[in-house]
Design an enzyme around this catalytic site. Structure first.
Site, PDB file in Angstrom:
ATOM      1  N   SER A 101       5.542   7.309  -6.720  1.00  0.00           N
ATOM      2  CA  SER A 101       6.215   6.398  -5.803  1.00  0.00           C
ATOM      3  C   SER A 101       7.549   5.874  -6.323  1.00  0.00           C
ATOM      4  O   SER A 101       8.331   5.327  -5.556  1.00  0.00           O
ATOM      5  CB  SER A 101       5.308   5.221  -5.472  1.00  0.00           C
ATOM      6  N   HIS A 153       0.788   8.195  -1.695  1.00  0.00           N
ATOM      7  CA  HIS A 153       2.054   8.588  -1.077  1.00  0.00           C
ATOM      8  C   HIS A 153       2.086  10.046  -0.638  1.00  0.00           C
ATOM      9  O   HIS A 153       3.012  10.471   0.042  1.00  0.00           O
ATOM     10  CB  HIS A 153       3.224   8.301  -2.022  1.00  0.00           C
ATOM     11  N   LYS A 184      -0.035   3.676   4.295  1.00  0.00           N
ATOM     12  CA  LYS A 184       1.254   4.377   4.350  1.00  0.00           C
ATOM     13  C   LYS A 184       1.261   5.293   5.585  1.00  0.00           C
ATOM     14  O   LYS A 184       1.426   4.793   6.686  1.00  0.00           O
ATOM     15  CB  LYS A 184       1.492   5.068   3.017  1.00  0.00           C
TER      16      LYS A 184
HETATM   17  N1  PMP Z   1      -1.675   3.632  -5.456  1.00  0.00           N
HETATM   18  C1  PMP Z   1      -0.348   3.844  -5.390  1.00  0.00           C
HETATM   19  C2  PMP Z   1       0.221   5.066  -6.014  1.00  0.00           C
HETATM   20  C3  PMP Z   1       0.480   2.926  -4.736  1.00  0.00           C
HETATM   21  O1  PMP Z   1       1.793   3.139  -4.665  1.00  0.00           O
HETATM   22  C4  PMP Z   1      -0.098   1.765  -4.159  1.00  0.00           C
HETATM   23  C5  PMP Z   1       0.759   0.718  -3.478  1.00  0.00           C
HETATM   24  N2  PMP Z   1       1.710   1.163  -2.646  1.00  0.00           N
HETATM   25  C6  PMP Z   1      -1.476   1.583  -4.260  1.00  0.00           C
HETATM   26  C7  PMP Z   1      -2.228   2.528  -4.915  1.00  0.00           C
HETATM   27  C8  PMP Z   1      -2.114   0.380  -3.659  1.00  0.00           C
HETATM   28  O2  PMP Z   1      -2.212   0.548  -2.289  1.00  0.00           O
HETATM   29  P1  PMP Z   1      -2.141  -0.650  -1.236  1.00  0.00           P
HETATM   30  O3  PMP Z   1      -0.728  -1.123  -1.198  1.00  0.00           O
HETATM   31  O4  PMP Z   1      -2.547   0.005   0.020  1.00  0.00           O
HETATM   32  O5  PMP Z   1      -3.080  -1.695  -1.712  1.00  0.00           O
END
Ligand code: PMP
Length: 417
Positions: A201, A229, A261
């Site tokens: 990310s 992602h 996402k």
């Molecule tokens: N894993 C990754 C790679 C993330 O980027 C994120 C947050 N964007 C999460 C887990 C956690 O997910 P959430 O925002 O849906 O709680």
């Protein structure tokens, strides 16, 4: 002996929240930003739904600050699914699913996710972050080993902490270094789990999953892939890393993903063999001791998954516009690091204050893009991170990159080169 400056024995600085290191750091950053006349780039309030464009304080912006990759969070069918589920089930399931929270939509979503991955079963959690914390925290313990890519998300690190397992990292996407670690360390531990992301990310690059599978087999480890992602982004039709690399579902032991996402909702899930998913259902703390997913959260994710699979043209458009952005950015001389051009494109700027300043100028020019600062990335690689959606147009990308080029040319910053 703890130092003390009061008669009661405990120093004031251990009681006062305003004297804690995190708050002091925050104040210092705010002071620096204020001195440079920069507003806080975080917690902007959007007036309505957020996609390739957004409205903030009545002004419209081209927007690159949302994970709404397939533009489904404002799709009428997804919105209707949420509304209908509220009409049917109310707004909360009221308790942990194990106690009194189960609704049909939970099972339907889990079956659809298991089907998407080709696994025996799946389980949804109310938060993506909690999914990783609770899964890793439950599966591993003292005497076990967690090895992760250096750029792994915070949620996996927190899971490792909770588990009490030994944690080690290998340099980003460097499988030679991973193998060296496994060779030297694997035999000291009982269980060993390798954790990577499908699509990273911060950098927008992809794991070498075939190499990882070979290593996990050779050194007898479990392999967990966080597809937060990559779901809906990688693969010709959004099938994630599995479709991208043409591997079998069973080559990976633990598939993790988020609903926040491409799937236009919130929450996370684990997909894998029945024994894994069943254990998590009965014992993982973030599932067992937490309320079940609200119907209006589960239903839109299910509908978004259905639409994603029925309308692969969304994924194709996302691929095309991401590649266009990447090629144009490279042509203008921007430093995009190791990015592969799949929905996430960083433009590396320099230090954190420089990234805040450029983001601020972009905002003034009608472009909403967030700076990513140390410690999320190394200090000298603070960046602007562009999240693309299938609704972005080439004209929007051109306008954005031309404005960025003009800003960077007018500054003393090192890019474009
Ligand atoms: N894993 C990754 C790679 C993330 O980027 C994120 C947050 N964007 C999460 C887990 C956690 O997910 P959430 O925002 O849906 O709680």
């Amino acid at each position: 002996m703890i130092d003390s400056d009061t008669h009661s024995g405990i120093a004031e600085r251990y009681l006062d929240f305003a004297q804690q290191p995190g708050y002091l750091q925050l104040c210092a950053i705010r002071k620096q930003a204020e001195a440079a006349s920069l507003s806080d780039p975080f917690f902007k309030c959007h007036d309505g739904w957020v996609g390739a464009t957004t409205t903030i304080d009545g002004r419209q912006y081209i927007n690159y600050a949302s994970y709404n990759y397939l533009a489904l969070s404002h799709d009428e069918r997804v919105i209707s699914a949420a509304k209908e589920s509220i009409d049917r089930y109310g707004t909360s399931v009221g308790a942990s699913r194990s106690v009194s929270g189960e609704r049909p939509v939970h099972g339907e979503l889990e079956t659809a996710l298991a089907c998407y991955h080709g696994t025996e079963d799946a389980l949804v959690f109310v938060s993506g972050h909690a999914t990783n914390v609770s899964t890793i925290g439950y599966l591993l313990g003292p005497g076990d080993l967690l090895i992760h890519d250096k750029y792994i998300h915070n949620s996996s690190l927190m899971g490792a902490k909770l588990s009490g397992a030994r944690r080690m990292s290998f340099p980003h996407n460097n499988l030679e270094a991973l193998e060296a670690l496994l060779k030297a360390q694997r035999h000291h531990y009982k269980r060993a789990l390798i954790v990577v992301e499908g699509l990273y990310s911060m950098d927008g690059d992809i794991s070498d999953i075939r190499g990882l599978i070979a290593l996990k087999q050779r050194y007898q480890c479990w392999l967990m892939v966080d597809e937060a992602h990559s779901l809906g982004v990688l693969g010709a039709n959004g099938g994630g890393l599995q479709e991208h690399a043409q591997i079998d579902a069973t080559d990976v032991d633990i598939w993790m993903g988020t609903l926040s996402k491409s799937l236009a909702s919130s929450g996370g899930y684990i997909a894998g063999v029945k024994a894994l998913v069943d254990s998590l259902r009965y014992f993982s703390p973030g599932f067992l001791y937490s309320v079940g997913m609200s119907p209006q959260v589960a239903a839109p994710a299910l509908e978004a998954l259905r639409i994603m699979q029925a309308e692969p043209e969304r994924v194709h458009k996302l691929h095309a516009i991401s590649q266009y952005f990447l090629e144009r950015a490279k042509a203008l001389g921007f430093d995009v690091g190791t990015c592969t051009g799949n929905a996430i494109i960083p433009v590396i700027i320099g230090n954190s204050m420089q990234a805040i300043a450029i983001s601020h100028k972009m905002f003034e020019l009608g472009i909403n893009v967030q700076p990513i600062l140390h410690p999320a990335v190394p200090e000298q690689s603070a960046r602007l991170r562009f999240f693309l959606s299938c609704e972005h147009t080439q004209a929007q990308v051109d306008e954005t990159l031309n404005k960025l080029f003009t800003i960077l040319q007018g500054t003393s910053f090192t890019h474009p080169v």
